[in-house]
Design a protein around this motif. Sequence first.
Motif, mmCIF file in Angstrom:
data_model
loop_
_atom_site.group_PDB
_atom_site.id
_atom_site.type_symbol
_atom_site.label_atom_id
_atom_site.label_comp_id
_atom_site.label_asym_id
_atom_site.label_seq_id
_atom_site.Cartn_x
_atom_site.Cartn_y
_atom_site.Cartn_z
ATOM 1 N N VAL A 144 33.505 43.933 48.761
ATOM 2 C CA VAL A 144 34.126 43.478 47.459
ATOM 3 C C VAL A 144 33.889 41.757 47.194
ATOM 4 O O VAL A 144 33.617 41.197 46.507
ATOM 5 N N GLU A 145 34.431 41.264 48.675
ATOM 6 C CA GLU A 145 34.213 39.717 48.740
ATOM 7 C C GLU A 145 32.700 39.351 48.651
ATOM 8 O O GLU A 145 32.751 38.141 48.158
ATOM 9 N N ASN A 146 31.713 40.010 48.726
ATOM 10 C CA ASN A 146 30.512 39.322 48.591
ATOM 11 C C ASN A 146 29.914 40.027 47.336
ATOM 12 O O ASN A 146 28.535 39.869 47.056
ATOM 13 N N THR A 147 30.740 40.371 46.455
ATOM 14 C CA THR A 147 30.070 40.840 45.134
ATOM 15 C C THR A 147 30.532 39.837 43.852
ATOM 16 O O THR A 147 31.687 39.456 43.845
ATOM 17 N N THR A 148 29.673 39.837 42.888
ATOM 18 C CA THR A 148 29.841 38.798 41.874
ATOM 19 C C THR A 148 30.694 39.517 40.823
ATOM 20 O O THR A 148 30.999 40.730 41.087
ATOM 21 N N ILE A 174 30.953 43.577 39.903
ATOM 22 C CA ILE A 174 32.328 44.331 39.958
ATOM 23 C C ILE A 174 32.555 44.973 38.764
ATOM 24 O O ILE A 174 32.740 46.130 38.496
ATOM 25 N N LEU A 175 32.581 44.228 37.624
ATOM 26 C CA LEU A 175 32.952 44.740 36.378
ATOM 27 C C LEU A 175 31.990 45.885 35.674
ATOM 28 O O LEU A 175 32.497 47.026 35.183
ATOM 29 N N GLU A 176 30.793 45.330 36.002
ATOM 30 C CA GLU A 176 29.760 46.660 35.378
ATOM 31 C C GLU A 176 29.922 47.754 36.517
ATOM 32 O O GLU A 176 29.462 48.776 35.779
ATOM 33 N N THR A 177 30.251 47.718 37.507
ATOM 34 C CA THR A 177 30.193 48.769 38.673
ATOM 35 C C THR A 177 31.441 49.885 37.998
ATOM 36 O O THR A 177 31.387 50.892 38.080
ATOM 37 N N ILE A 178 32.405 49.354 37.244
ATOM 38 C CA ILE A 178 33.668 49.965 36.760
ATOM 39 C C ILE A 178 33.468 50.235 35.396
ATOM 40 O O ILE A 178 34.462 50.537 34.632
ATOM 41 N N GLY A 179 32.105 49.899 34.773
ATOM 42 C CA GLY A 179 31.908 50.530 33.469
ATOM 43 C C GLY A 179 32.402 49.415 32.515
ATOM 44 O O GLY A 179 32.321 49.726 31.315
#
Length: 160
Positions: free
Chosen positions: A24-28, A32-37
């Motif tokens: 998570v700490e290395n994710t923009t 993150i937002l697109e991963t959760i729809g």
Amino acid sequence: MQFIDKGNTEEIAEYIEKNFPDGVENTTTQEILETIGIKCEKDDNGLLIISHYNAELNKYFSLEDVGINENKLFKTIKEIKGNADFDNSHVTSLGNLQTIGGDADFRNSQVISLGNLETIGGDADFNHSQITSLGNLKRIRGYADFEGSKVTSLGNLQTI
């Protein structure tokens, strides 16, 4: 993935590993937002315009439960086009957010500061929220519910 037990760290670890392989700490924020729809686009300054916001991944887990810092997310979000549900959210400041195009639900949230927020395009529910001042907020285009809220200052509010 449907989590069954909020205390089941194996399910949380599996979710993170599957959806955020670099951690998570290395994710923009956008990833993150697109991963959760949540659909995202960037403005000319690199700030995000997102489709909607909800702090819960499902009825058992929030973004914070899987290690996502919501305060960090909101430093890069300028606009939410649709509804924003902060119910049970851990974000304390909306940071650079300027506009919520739809309804805003602050019930049971940890939001203390509306940051740069100027417009809510729909209804606003401050019922049992931590917000004491509406700060820079100028317009609420729907109704506003302050029942059971801690709001003592309308700040720059001009129109409901």
